[in-house]
Enzyme design. Structure first.
Site: not given
Ligand code: NAD
Length: 308
Positions: A178, A247
């Site tokens: 990834k 990140k």
């Molecule tokens: P985001 O910030 O939208 O969502 C993360 C969620 O985690 C939030 O709802 C937050 O409140 C929650 N959270 C944070 N700390 C927490 C805790 N201690 N306990 C419980 N919940 C907690 O992030 P995202 O865009 O959904 O991305 C999530 C992961 O997926 C990341 O690692 C990102 O790099 C990866 N990713 C994102 C995308 C994208 O297009 N957004 C695509 C592929 C991969």
């Protein structure tokens, strides 16, 4: 843990990605136990029958498999190893699947510190953006034991494209694949933005330049497809925050350092991303580095209409 497919899924992290993934798990008939630090992120899921748990430990205790979809390795560490974390609730024989874009260290520490516990730990990060999470067409790159991957396939298929759920190796390999995908995609983005900015500034029509690139050996999926959201309607993809893109780039370069491989180009791409983050803010979209070039040449790269 039985060898039968799980039916009760715990899910922690209901953000841009987790919200779509959980909706699709629910649609596929899995019972859900969910948690997030933002209680309101679960409202719709709970209205549709999901159970809310107040801590990750409660999620783990109430489910066959716990999935995490969290921003950074630091968040994963807290949710797994922190007070009332997954480790405090998961039963022996239980399964934890981290679908965050992260690194193997947290799972390695869990294994090292719990040598006598029978825990099944997989990494299964994804590609396909928030739109892929919503449509259930994610690509999923799974690292872990063959038997665990087979047992979890119905769970992955509820969230991803069955043709693109790949078992890429032992635990940790999913994270690596990834990070490499993102590194190359961000490099494509910066290279494409630079070329379009130079060509347009030099007086070539944007559509002509783009069509010429597409017809040439320099064509790429980025030039032809992914760049269109900007060229068409100025959408820099706020579904993935640039803070998270930075990140990923940092983790990728750390990985290169740890294995002793050079990463000069990746380091430069990371610097350009960090400049865009400083200029446009943490929540700006992952494609905002293109805006840096647009602002420097004083032209927004927009097509009158899409020709190809
Ligand atoms: P985001 O910030 O939208 O969502 C993360 C969620 O985690 C939030 O709802 C937050 O409140 C929650 N959270 C944070 N700390 C927490 C805790 N201690 N306990 C419980 N919940 C907690 O992030 P995202 O865009 O959904 O991305 C999530 C992961 O997926 C990341 O690692 C990102 O790099 C990866 N990713 C994102 C995308 C994208 O297009 N957004 C695509 C592929 C991969």
């Amino acid at each position: 843990m039985s060898s039968t497919s799980p039916t009760r899924i715990g899910f922690i992290g209901l953000g841009n990605m987790g919200s779509g993934m959980t909706r699709n798990l629910q649609k596929a008939g899995f019972d859900l136990v969910v948690n997030d630090i933002r209680r309101e992120s679960a409202d719709q899921l709970v209205a549709n029958g999901a159970e809310w748990a107040t801590t990750p430990a409660e999620v783990a205790a109430a489910s066959d498999v716990v999935i995490t979809m969290l921003p950074t390795p630091r968040h994963v560490e807290t949710v797994v190893n922190g007070p009332a974390g997954i480790l405090a609730g998961i039963a022996d024989g239980g399964t934890w699947v981290d679908m965050s874009t992260s690194v193997p260290e947290v799972a390695q520490r869990v294994r090292a510190e719990n040598p006598h516990r029978d825990l099944h730990i997989l990494d299964a990060p994804v590609s396909g953006m928030a739109v892929g999470a919503a449509s259930g067409m994610l690509q999923i790159f799974v690292g872990g034991e063959e038997a665990d991957v087979a047992r979890l396939r119905p769970v992955f298929e509820a969230m991803g494209d069955p043709e693109r759920i790949l078992h890429v190796g032992a635990a940790g390999a999913g994270y690596t694949v990834k990070l490499m995908i993102n590194q190359l995609w961000f490099s494509h983005l910066v290279a494409t933005a630079e070329v379009l900015a130079i060509g347009v500034k030099a007086g070539v029509d944007l559509a002509v330049l783009r069509n010429s690139l597409i017809a040439s050996p320099a064509n790429s999926n980025f030039v032809q497809n992914d760049m269109l959201s900007i060229l068409d309607h100025g959408d820099y993809d706020e579904g993935f925050a640039i803070a998270l893109a930075c990140k990923d780039l940092g983790l990728s370069i750390d990985l290169a350092r740890s294995v002793g491989a050079p990463s000069e180009l990746s380091a430069l791409v990371e610097q350009i991303y960090r400049r865009a983050r400083a200029q446009y803010g943490d929540l700006a979209g992952e494609m905002t580095p293109v805006k840096l070039y647009e602002d420097l040449i004083g032209v927004n790269l927009r097509l009158e209409r899409v020709l190809v």
